[in-house]
Design a protein around this motif. Sequence first.
Motif, mmCIF file in Angstrom:
data_model
loop_
_atom_site.group_PDB
_atom_site.id
_atom_site.type_symbol
_atom_site.label_atom_id
_atom_site.label_comp_id
_atom_site.label_asym_id
_atom_site.label_seq_id
_atom_site.Cartn_x
_atom_site.Cartn_y
_atom_site.Cartn_z
ATOM 1 N N VAL A 153 0.864 -1.185 0.000
ATOM 2 C CA VAL A 153 0.000 0.000 0.000
ATOM 3 C C VAL A 153 0.897 1.230 0.000
ATOM 4 O O VAL A 153 1.749 1.388 0.886
ATOM 5 C CB VAL A 153 -0.933 0.012 1.225
ATOM 6 C CG1 VAL A 153 -1.750 1.302 1.266
ATOM 7 C CG2 VAL A 153 -1.860 -1.200 1.206
ATOM 8 N N ALA A 180 -3.168 5.056 -1.772
ATOM 9 C CA ALA A 180 -4.012 5.958 -0.994
ATOM 10 C C ALA A 180 -3.522 7.373 -1.240
ATOM 11 O O ALA A 180 -2.340 7.672 -1.035
ATOM 12 C CB ALA A 180 -3.925 5.618 0.491
ATOM 13 N N MET A 185 -7.141 8.210 6.155
ATOM 14 C CA MET A 185 -7.406 6.959 5.450
ATOM 15 C C MET A 185 -8.652 6.279 6.007
ATOM 16 O O MET A 185 -9.443 5.697 5.257
ATOM 17 C CB MET A 185 -6.190 6.036 5.538
ATOM 18 C CG MET A 185 -5.024 6.486 4.684
ATOM 19 S SD MET A 185 -3.614 5.351 4.754
ATOM 20 C CE MET A 185 -4.281 3.903 3.905
ATOM 21 N N LEU A 231 -10.622 3.431 4.054
ATOM 22 C CA LEU A 231 -9.495 2.575 3.704
ATOM 23 C C LEU A 231 -8.934 1.786 4.892
ATOM 24 O O LEU A 231 -8.258 0.775 4.705
ATOM 25 C CB LEU A 231 -8.388 3.411 3.067
ATOM 26 C CG LEU A 231 -8.805 4.235 1.844
ATOM 27 C CD1 LEU A 231 -7.616 5.022 1.299
ATOM 28 C CD2 LEU A 231 -9.398 3.351 0.766
ATOM 29 N N ARG A 259 -11.062 0.469 -4.765
ATOM 30 C CA ARG A 259 -10.919 1.896 -4.444
ATOM 31 C C ARG A 259 -9.482 2.268 -4.129
ATOM 32 O O ARG A 259 -9.138 3.446 -4.087
ATOM 33 C CB ARG A 259 -11.835 2.273 -3.273
ATOM 34 C CG ARG A 259 -11.518 1.589 -1.948
ATOM 35 C CD ARG A 259 -12.473 2.079 -0.861
ATOM 36 N NE ARG A 259 -12.265 1.404 0.404
ATOM 37 C CZ ARG A 259 -12.862 0.281 0.754
ATOM 38 N NH1 ARG A 259 -13.704 -0.303 -0.100
ATOM 39 N NH2 ARG A 259 -12.642 -0.277 1.918
ATOM 40 N N PHE A 260 -8.610 1.268 -3.893
ATOM 41 C CA PHE A 260 -7.195 1.531 -3.666
ATOM 42 C C PHE A 260 -6.411 1.665 -4.969
ATOM 43 O O PHE A 260 -5.264 2.073 -4.957
ATOM 44 C CB PHE A 260 -6.573 0.377 -2.869
ATOM 45 C CG PHE A 260 -6.646 0.561 -1.378
ATOM 46 C CD1 PHE A 260 -5.691 1.275 -0.698
ATOM 47 C CD2 PHE A 260 -7.679 -0.004 -0.656
ATOM 48 C CE1 PHE A 260 -5.743 1.420 0.665
ATOM 49 C CE2 PHE A 260 -7.741 0.127 0.715
ATOM 50 C CZ PHE A 260 -6.785 0.859 1.386
#
Length: 354
Positions: free
Chosen positions: A53, A82, A131, A136, A348-349
Motif C-alpha cells: 500500500v 491511498a 485513510m 481505507l 478503491r485503492f
Amino acid sequence: MTKQTNFPAEWAKQAAILITWPHIESAWHYMLDKVEATYLALAKAVAETQPLVIQLHASIKPEQFLTLLKDNDINIENCFFAKVDSNDTWARDHGPVSVTNAGKPALLNFHFNGWGGKFAFDKDNLLNASMAEAGLLPSLSDIDFILEGGSLETDGLGTLLTTEQCLLNENRNPEFDKAAIEKLLSESLGVDHFLWLQNGHLEGDDTDAHIDTLVRFCDENTLLFQGCQDEADSHFQPLSAMKAELEQLRKPSGEPYKIVELPLPKGIYAEDGHRLPATYANFLITNKLVVVPTYADESDSAALAIIAELFPERKVVGVDARPLIEEHGSIHCITMQLLDGTIDLAERFKLASA
C-alpha cells in the motif's frame, strides 16, 4: 484467563506493507531521484510476494507514477494506493499499529509529534485518520498517546522491548511515568512483560534511540542486536553497555535470551561532517522476505548471512539504504506492516490507469 488484546510479532501473517512515497514537499526534496531508487528497490522486492500500500502526496501525478513503477518492473497487481498528503515518509512512526482484540485484527492510531517536535508533523499525524475517513482503514481506533512504531519491538507473546531514552523522554508524554506507560500499553497492546533498555544509541539518530535501530526479535527466544567490535569507534561503549544489558534480560519463564551480534558498518558521514546512523538492525520482515539495509560496506555480506541464518524460511534481500540514512532513517523506518485482516484491498485503492 485468555488475554483479549495481543500485539503480534512482525513475522505474523500480513495483509500488506505500507509505505509513504517521497515527494517534493518532503525532506527528500533535494535528493528525490536518489531516494526514489531505494524506494523502487524496496517496492520491487515486496510487491513480488505480497501487497504493497503506497501513500501518495497530491504533488505526485498518478499516471507518471504508474509509468515509473512499470518501468522498474514492479508488480502493479500487488500495488495499492491511498491519496493522502504527508509531511514526510517515515511510515513506521506515523503508520497504524496492528493488534488483535478477542482474536480479531485491528489497527491502533497512536499520535505522532515529529519525534518530540523536532520536525513538522501536522499532516503525518492525520494520515491514519484520513485513510479511515476515506474507508481505507475500517478497523482503526484512536489512542490518545504519542508513540512511534519504531520504538516498539515484540515477540508476539506479550513481551515488549523498548528504550527508556525514547518512551520516557519528556518530549513525548511528559505527564506519564514508567508505571503509567506500562499501564497504557498493557491495556492497548496486551503487553504483560516489559523489557526496558537504558543503553544503546547511534550517532545521527533523531528518534531518541528507537529500538528498531538497535535490537530486534527474530523469534521468541532470539534477540539480534547492532554491535560494535572496534574499540576506537565512538559506538563501542554505548553498544557494549547495551550488549551487557541484553545478556541480563530474561523471558517470562526466567530463561535468558539467545543474543546474536551484527557487525557495524564503517562510519558514513554527511556533507557537514556528522555521522549518519547506519545500522543493519533496521530490517523489515515480510511474509516471505527479510529486507535488509546495506551500505556498500565490507560488512554487508556478513550481516546478510547472519540474518539469513536466523530466518531460514524467508529469502533475505539487501537494499541500498545509503540515501535513507542521509535523513537519519533506514529500511524498517520507511515501512509498516498491516496485519492480515486489518485492511480490505478493494478496487478503491487502485489508480485509474493501473
